[in-house]
Design a protein around this motif. Structure first.
Motif, PDB file in Angstrom:
ATOM      1  N   SER A 143       0.922  -0.931   0.000  1.00  0.00           N
ATOM      2  CA  SER A 143      -0.192  -0.130   0.026  1.00  0.00           C
ATOM      3  C   SER A 143       1.030   1.174  -0.008  1.00  0.00           C
ATOM      4  O   SER A 143       0.635   2.224  -0.497  1.00  0.00           O
ATOM      5  CB  SER A 143      -0.941   0.132   1.256  1.00  0.00           C
ATOM      6  OG  SER A 143      -1.680   1.245   1.220  1.00  0.00           O
TER       7      SER A 143
ATOM      8  N   GLN B 150       0.864   4.344  -2.814  1.00  0.00           N
ATOM      9  CA  GLN B 150       0.655   5.522  -2.387  1.00  0.00           C
ATOM     10  C   GLN B 150       1.421   6.436  -2.803  1.00  0.00           C
ATOM     11  O   GLN B 150       1.580   7.493  -3.345  1.00  0.00           O
ATOM     12  CB  GLN B 150       0.490   5.839  -0.909  1.00  0.00           C
ATOM     13  CG  GLN B 150       0.339   7.088  -0.138  1.00  0.00           C
ATOM     14  CD  GLN B 150       0.252   7.103   1.260  1.00  0.00           C
ATOM     15  OE1 GLN B 150       0.979   6.219   1.880  1.00  0.00           O
ATOM     16  NE2 GLN B 150      -0.705   7.824   1.998  1.00  0.00           N
TER      17      GLN B 150
ATOM     18  N   PHE C 173      -5.631   8.431  -0.698  1.00  0.00           N
ATOM     19  CA  PHE C 173      -4.415   8.007   0.317  1.00  0.00           C
ATOM     20  C   PHE C 173      -3.212   8.835  -0.287  1.00  0.00           C
ATOM     21  O   PHE C 173      -2.298   8.739   0.468  1.00  0.00           O
ATOM     22  CB  PHE C 173      -4.183   6.513   0.457  1.00  0.00           C
ATOM     23  CG  PHE C 173      -3.725   5.902  -0.865  1.00  0.00           C
ATOM     24  CD1 PHE C 173      -3.480   6.361  -2.138  1.00  0.00           C
ATOM     25  CD2 PHE C 173      -3.221   4.457  -0.886  1.00  0.00           C
ATOM     26  CE1 PHE C 173      -3.233   5.777  -3.163  1.00  0.00           C
ATOM     27  CE2 PHE C 173      -2.648   3.776  -1.851  1.00  0.00           C
ATOM     28  CZ  PHE C 173      -2.771   4.516  -3.084  1.00  0.00           C
TER      29      PHE C 173
ATOM     30  N   ASP D  33      -7.568   5.748   4.131  1.00  0.00           N
ATOM     31  CA  ASP D  33      -7.372   4.426   3.689  1.00  0.00           C
ATOM     32  C   ASP D  33      -8.710   3.754   3.304  1.00  0.00           C
ATOM     33  O   ASP D  33      -9.682   3.808   4.307  1.00  0.00           O
ATOM     34  CB  ASP D  33      -6.716   3.813   4.732  1.00  0.00           C
ATOM     35  CG  ASP D  33      -6.359   2.215   4.435  1.00  0.00           C
ATOM     36  OD1 ASP D  33      -6.557   1.699   3.210  1.00  0.00           O
ATOM     37  OD2 ASP D  33      -5.432   1.526   5.156  1.00  0.00           O
TER      38      ASP D  33
ATOM     39  N   VAL E  38      -6.192  -1.246  -4.446  1.00  0.00           N
ATOM     40  CA  VAL E  38      -6.285  -1.599  -3.010  1.00  0.00           C
ATOM     41  C   VAL E  38      -5.618  -2.924  -2.731  1.00  0.00           C
ATOM     42  O   VAL E  38      -5.641  -3.987  -3.694  1.00  0.00           O
ATOM     43  CB  VAL E  38      -7.561  -1.607  -2.471  1.00  0.00           C
ATOM     44  CG1 VAL E  38      -8.110  -0.076  -2.409  1.00  0.00           C
ATOM     45  CG2 VAL E  38      -8.738  -2.502  -2.984  1.00  0.00           C
TER      46      VAL E  38
END
Length: 264
Positions: free
Chosen positions: A29, A33, A103, A132, A155
């Motif tokens: 993640s 990001q 995010f 998130d 995701v």
């Protein structure tokens, strides 16, 4: 977009940000990001170039399927630079409320800048939230409608994301999720791969983003190999499994894109 002050030339001149290429697959993640923070300054320009403006039509279709209406409180999940949030605000009008969640701080900064440049009063009903998708900072049953454009693919836990969407959506309301489609038609599937290899990556390389946009192909493959040959059926099943009472999947853009519409 016309309202953006980002009319960048198709070159690798000194005016472009100095992006650092990534040579390994983007998996976590935090890596995803960081990637979206890097590409934020040119994201809208590339979307227009790479889809020949068609992404605007697909996003309008997706927002319409969400069922958002005047006075509603709605969510644009994984909002990026805000395209869908602005479309939602036109649906809910000045008495409604739109939250755009992402995010990426840089994407939200672009979205906020675009909002300040727009003249419609309804656009002032948008609030930008850094958060998130797997742990939404909202109460149960808060939203009358949710839209998500090209976010589910990015995701790390799609079931958890769908569970969170279900949790914050009001009973009887809908979520509309737009993303790439895994077509069962070999011609369409081959065309999609050809476009990524011969259009998406070369165009992105003109902005100094070749390696970052190679992630697009990987992310589509990872997203679509997680589901069966019939992408629509598998996404419908996922929605029903987490509690939605009804789920319909629509192929659009000649089968290149798909839109899941699920009712709480």
């Amino acid at each position: 977009m016309a309202s953006l002050q980002l009319y960048l030339p198709f070159s690798t001149g000194s005016s472009l940000p100095n992006f650092r290429f990534r040579r390994t697959p983007v998996k976590s993640s935090s890596e995803r990001q960081a990637l979206f923070n890097r590409i934020a300054p040119v994201y809208d320009n590339l979307n227009d170039l790479l889809s020949l403006g068609q992404h605007r039509i697909w996003k309008r279709m997706s927002v319409s399927w969400s069922g958002a209406k005047k006075g509603d409180s709605v969510l644009d999940l994984c909002c990026g630079s805000g395209d869908i949030a602005f479309l939602l605000s036109e649906k809910v009008e000045v008495n409604g409320k739109v939250i755009g969640l992402d995010f990426s701080k840089e994407q939200l900064s672009v979205a906020s800048s675009r909002q300040k440049l727009k003249s419609k009063a309804c656009y002032m009903n948008i609030e930008w939230v850094e958060g998130d998708a797997l742990d939404l900072p909202f109460s149960n049953g808060q939203f009358d409608a949710i839209a998500m454009g090209y976010g589910l693919r990015n995701v790390v836990d799609k079931r958890k994301a769908m569970q969170e969407i279900f949790r914050v959506l009001k009973a009887g309301s809908r979520v509309s999720i737009l993303d790439f489609n895994k077509s069962a038609n070999p011609v369409t599937a081959s065309f999609q791969e050809m476009m990524i290899d011969n259009v998406v990556v070369p165009v992105a390389s003109g902005f100094g983003l070749e390696e970052d946009y190679r992630y697009l192909k990987r992310s589509i493959r990872e997203f679509l190999t997680e589901i069966s040959v019939n992408a629509g059926e598998e996404l419908e099943k996922l929605a029903l499994d987490v509690g939605f009472s009804d789920a319909r999947y629509y192929e659009i853009g000649g089968g290149l894109m798909g839109n899941l519409v699920a009712t709480h």
